[in-house]
Scaffold this motif. Sequence first.
Motif, short mmCIF file in Angstrom:
data_model
loop_
_atom_site.label_atom_id
_atom_site.label_comp_id
_atom_site.label_asym_id
_atom_site.label_seq_id
_atom_site.Cartn_x
_atom_site.Cartn_y
_atom_site.Cartn_z
N LEU A 1 7.77 -0.30 2.55
CA LEU A 1 7.12 0.56 3.54
C LEU A 1 7.95 1.81 3.80
O LEU A 1 7.41 2.91 3.94
CB LEU A 1 6.91 -0.22 4.85
CG LEU A 1 6.16 0.50 5.97
CD1 LEU A 1 4.79 0.96 5.49
CD2 LEU A 1 6.02 -0.41 7.18
N THR B 1 2.04 -0.69 11.53
CA THR B 1 3.49 -0.46 11.45
C THR B 1 4.18 -0.90 12.73
O THR B 1 5.32 -1.38 12.70
CB THR B 1 3.78 1.02 11.16
OG1 THR B 1 3.00 1.46 10.05
CG2 THR B 1 5.25 1.23 10.83
N GLY C 1 8.00 4.17 0.27
CA GLY C 1 6.81 4.89 -0.16
C GLY C 1 6.77 5.02 -1.67
O GLY C 1 7.68 4.59 -2.38
N SER C 2 5.72 5.59 -2.16
CA SER C 2 5.55 5.68 -3.62
C SER C 2 6.28 6.87 -4.22
O SER C 2 6.63 6.86 -5.39
CB SER C 2 4.06 5.78 -3.96
OG SER C 2 3.52 7.00 -3.47
N GLN D 1 0.83 -1.21 0.00
CA GLN D 1 0.00 0.00 0.00
C GLN D 1 0.86 1.26 0.00
O GLN D 1 0.50 2.27 -0.60
CB GLN D 1 -0.93 -0.01 1.20
CG GLN D 1 -2.03 -1.08 1.11
CD GLN D 1 -2.88 -1.18 2.35
OE1 GLN D 1 -2.44 -0.82 3.45
NE2 GLN D 1 -4.11 -1.67 2.21
N ALA D 2 2.03 1.19 0.64
CA ALA D 2 2.92 2.35 0.68
C ALA D 2 3.45 2.72 -0.69
O ALA D 2 3.73 3.90 -0.96
CB ALA D 2 4.09 2.08 1.63
N VAL D 3 3.60 1.73 -1.59
CA VAL D 3 4.09 2.03 -2.94
C VAL D 3 2.94 2.17 -3.95
O VAL D 3 3.14 2.06 -5.15
CB VAL D 3 5.11 0.98 -3.43
CG1 VAL D 3 6.38 1.07 -2.61
CG2 VAL D 3 4.54 -0.44 -3.36
#
Length: 405
Positions: free
Chosen positions: A98, A338, A101-102, A50-52
């Motif tokens: 994580l 997290t 990130g994107s 989801q972070a990316v």
Amino acid sequence: MSPATMRSWPVGRPASAPEGPAILQPISAGIVAAITGFASSFALVIAGLQAVGATDDQASSGLLALCLVVGILCIVLTWLLRIPISFAWSTPGAALLLAAGSGGASFASAVGAFLVCALLLVVCGLWPPLANAITRIPKPIASAMLAGILFPICLAPVQASVELPLLGLPIVLTWLLLYRFAPRWAVPGAMTVAAIAIAVTAGTEWLSATTVAPQLVFVAPAFDPAVILGLGVPLFVVTMAGQNVPGVVVMSTFGYTVPTRAALVGSGAASGVGALFGGHVVNLAAITAALMASPESHPDREKRWIASFTAGIAYLILGLGAGVATALVGAAPPIIITAVAGLAVLGALVASLTGALENTESRLAAIATFLVVASGIVVIGVGSAFWGLLVGAVVLLVTRRKVSA
């Protein structure tokens, strides 16, 4: 047979009967290994995807794809080789996602980076010089990079305990008590407490999410050079240095020689297939491999392969719960997920910091690598893991010249 011997033998059981309980031993070891591996890090995988940029459906698909390819690899290669070779998804790799990130990039670009990582694994298996080059990356630099990736995540249990004490503190205390008395179950136990807390506070609405039903979602890859450098290459390095190399060492500790070509080509090809459905990368197992390859699995080393074979079947079954796991993670405050992830990788952080600082001559380079990676900087679209490796290599080169001068 003497009358005394006849009296001592259980009535109605054949001479081979004692083998029954012995066969159950590797089966139970495989089930325990699969459940432990899944429960310890599925939240980290979902949060990392989801972070990316993955949606809930894509994250659920990614977890399911990983379970399927891990299960198939364990079943097929274990059956063919008759050794307890086992696979898992890359936990350090999920931590990298994580932490990275994107950066504004799409999940399709992350999938492209996953495919590049998978291709590099296949090339490592077919062309040993590349594998040798990766293993020659100085241990302090590789360890410091991994430590820098893990450090921000390992802060989360502290932050959760302060920000949401009614949720965070029971999770941390459960982990601490189980770590003292049953270390193998410390993280699964903490995840169980977190799941109960989430279910109580969120009610039952999360169970109606569309992600609850297991499903594979195809993700068309996009190849962004910056994402490949900042995510794909570091993912490859941490998977090789943090999982595949330790996996080989663990197996050798118990007298098994891993066929590296089959392992790397197989895991690389499987990773490529999984990437198209959102999974990041799979590799040789290390921690759970110790359970299945040790005498704890079976006293006869020729029968320990049954444990890995069983773990493969268990992963296929566990994959059916990917949707529920994703929905549960989606219902939780992000800091709680997290926090559990931080507890899961705390041991890896300790090992990484130890490896980074054990050599006095390379400590400056290791600290430089750690600081750059932990900073989370993004330069020209490339993440901190790549820059940390580069800075660490430069500092190591310069300081070594100074020492030798």
